[in-house]
Design an enzyme around this catalytic site. Structure first.
Site, PDB file in Angstrom:
ATOM      1  N   ASP A  55       0.865  -1.166  -0.164  1.00  0.00           N
ATOM      2  CA  ASP A  55      -0.039   0.045  -0.008  1.00  0.00           C
ATOM      3  C   ASP A  55       0.976   1.250   0.088  1.00  0.00           C
ATOM      4  O   ASP A  55       1.406   1.600   1.060  1.00  0.00           O
ATOM      5  CB  ASP A  55      -0.848   0.122   1.308  1.00  0.00           C
ATOM      6  CG  ASP A  55      -1.829   0.915   1.210  1.00  0.00           C
ATOM      7  OD1 ASP A  55      -2.441   1.614   0.270  1.00  0.00           O
ATOM      8  OD2 ASP A  55      -2.534   1.464   2.235  1.00  0.00           O
TER       9      ASP A  55
ATOM     10  N   GLU B 292      -7.272   4.958  -7.842  1.00  0.00           N
ATOM     11  CA  GLU B 292      -8.365   5.418  -7.338  1.00  0.00           C
ATOM     12  C   GLU B 292      -9.023   6.547  -8.063  1.00  0.00           C
ATOM     13  O   GLU B 292      -8.125   7.454  -8.659  1.00  0.00           O
ATOM     14  CB  GLU B 292      -7.982   5.956  -5.949  1.00  0.00           C
ATOM     15  CG  GLU B 292      -9.485   6.210  -5.061  1.00  0.00           C
ATOM     16  CD  GLU B 292      -9.505   6.027  -3.714  1.00  0.00           C
ATOM     17  OE1 GLU B 292     -10.120   6.305  -3.145  1.00  0.00           O
ATOM     18  OE2 GLU B 292      -8.538   5.009  -3.212  1.00  0.00           O
TER      19      GLU B 292
ATOM     20  N   LYS C   1     -10.462   1.903  -8.095  1.00  0.00           N
ATOM     21  CA  LYS C   1     -10.789   1.859  -6.629  1.00  0.00           C
ATOM     22  C   LYS C   1     -11.965   2.923  -6.637  1.00  0.00           C
ATOM     23  O   LYS C   1     -11.804   4.115  -7.214  1.00  0.00           O
ATOM     24  CB  LYS C   1      -9.572   2.276  -5.965  1.00  0.00           C
ATOM     25  CG  LYS C   1      -8.487   1.310  -5.353  1.00  0.00           C
ATOM     26  CD  LYS C   1      -7.522   1.840  -4.803  1.00  0.00           C
ATOM     27  CE  LYS C   1      -7.828   1.773  -3.172  1.00  0.00           C
ATOM     28  NZ  LYS C   1      -6.810   2.214  -2.272  1.00  0.00           N
TER      29      LYS C   1
ATOM     30  N   THR D  70     -13.164   0.286  -1.864  1.00  0.00           N
ATOM     31  CA  THR D  70     -12.335   0.678  -0.672  1.00  0.00           C
ATOM     32  C   THR D  70     -13.251   1.497   0.403  1.00  0.00           C
ATOM     33  O   THR D  70     -14.464   1.689   0.103  1.00  0.00           O
ATOM     34  CB  THR D  70     -11.279   1.514  -1.167  1.00  0.00           C
ATOM     35  OG1 THR D  70     -10.139   1.920   0.152  1.00  0.00           O
ATOM     36  CG2 THR D  70     -11.435   2.829  -1.619  1.00  0.00           C
TER      37      THR D  70
ATOM     38  N   PHE E  28     -11.339  -1.790   5.930  1.00  0.00           N
ATOM     39  CA  PHE E  28     -10.208  -1.042   6.631  1.00  0.00           C
ATOM     40  C   PHE E  28      -9.945  -1.406   8.223  1.00  0.00           C
ATOM     41  O   PHE E  28     -10.813  -0.587   9.043  1.00  0.00           O
ATOM     42  CB  PHE E  28     -10.398   0.624   6.598  1.00  0.00           C
ATOM     43  CG  PHE E  28     -10.065   1.072   5.094  1.00  0.00           C
ATOM     44  CD1 PHE E  28      -9.804   0.430   4.095  1.00  0.00           C
ATOM     45  CD2 PHE E  28      -9.640   2.611   5.113  1.00  0.00           C
ATOM     46  CE1 PHE E  28      -9.216   0.994   2.832  1.00  0.00           C
ATOM     47  CE2 PHE E  28      -9.194   3.028   3.995  1.00  0.00           C
ATOM     48  CZ  PHE E  28      -8.932   2.200   2.818  1.00  0.00           C
TER      49      PHE E  28
END
Length: 318
Positions: free
Chosen positions: A16, A95, A131, A155, A177
């Protein structure tokens, strides 16, 4: 064998980060980025060549200042993705603008644009995941995009209602998350301490894992946003885990043994699936989870803010 090596025996490890040098070092299967990570890399000045190429592209495309800014921003994301793909064999998650998170059609249009930019860069777009925040609108966008051959990573996932909807609409991959769920409970339950086994973020992912595997949903679960190594190890066996560079370093430098925590072979499956969640049911159940409502809103605000900061930076060097 260090902990990172052992973890890779149980789980697909993803990095990440927007730091290309870091990704080149760890050579993960996949990599994920977001506006915050891209902004951090841009401000480091290590990747000015990407900024210069993006601005040249935007000027070539022409149009209003706003259009040029959008084109430059989109190209920055794609160019980072292109560079990262040189060092991984799998997927890069790119994203889209979080300000579009409540507009299905605009999310679809932006995703198609990013995929076309990747094609212009001669990238195999089957290796690109778009994303999107796990709002109802973005889940519908992911459903439509999959029909066009574009896969998505949903996400900012915090509630079980979000996970159910993603499975019902055959989303390719979700990113619950862990760390942000943990943060909320720590903040709101100051008199309570959590071990890794009772960590609310860890338990949320385990609940999704057992639900998905029981009903044989194909959606991939990728635990994300970790605060410590213990959270990661407690989810060993999860389909994928995306890890920040600092925690990768800790895993690489520890040799303590651990066992696989999530084992699909130990889950009894059933041949039928639950009735798909409706929009009204989704909104009600998600709204019942105060943590999820707060953290989803906070995440969209943060990513929107960092997207604006990236645009302001690009504007300053145009």
């Amino acid at each position: 064998m260090n902990q990172l090596e052992r973890l890779k025996k149980y789980t697909t490890v993803v990095v990440d980060s927007g730091d290309i040098e870091c990704i080149a070092r760890y050579r993960p299967q996949d990599a994920t980025t977001n506006p915050t990570l891209i902004l951090k890399s841009v401000l480091s000045k290590k990747y000015d060549f990407i900024i210069n190429e993006a601005i040249q592209y935007a000027k070539k495309m022409g149009g209003s200042q706003s259009n040029q800014l959008q084109n430059a921003s989109d190209m920055v994301s794609v160019r980072f993705g292109k560079e990262i793909l040189k060092y991984i064999p799998g997927y890069i998650s790119t994203e889209i603008d979080a300000r579009l998170s409540f507009n299905t059609d605009q999310c679809v249009q932006k995703a198609i644009k990013l995929i076309n930019l990747y094609k212009e860069q001669d990238i195999d777009t089957s290796r690109v995941l778009i994303k999107l925040a796990a709002t109802w609108e973005c889940i519908q966008a992911a459903y439509k995009l999959k029909k066009l051959g574009i896969l998505c990573n949903l996400t900012l996932l915090f509630s079980f209602a979000q996970a159910r909807a993603c499975a019902d609409f055959d989303v390719f991959l979700i990113s619950p998350f862990v760390g942000r769920i943990y943060d909320w409970y720590q903040k709101n339950n100051t008199d309570h301490s959590y071990c890794s086994a009772s960590d609310p973020g860890v338990l949320a992912v385990k609940k999704i894992f057992f639900y998905y595997k029981k009903y044989m949903y194909k959606t991939i679960i990728m635990g994300a946003s970790f605060r410590n190594v213990e959270q990661i190890l407690e989810l060993s066996g999860c389909d994928r885990i995306t890890i920040s560079p600092d925690l990768l370093n800790l895993l690489e430098n520890k040799t303590c043994d651990f066992n696989k925590k999530l084992d699909i072979k130990k889950i009894s499956t059933v041949s039928f699936k639950p009735t798909p969640i409706s929009e009204s049911e989704f909104r009600f159940l998600h709204n019942q989870d105060a943590m999820a409502v707060e953290k989803l809103s906070e995440g969209i605000r943060q990513f929107s803010h960092d997207q604006i900061e990236l645009e302001n930076f690009l504007l300053s060097v145009f």
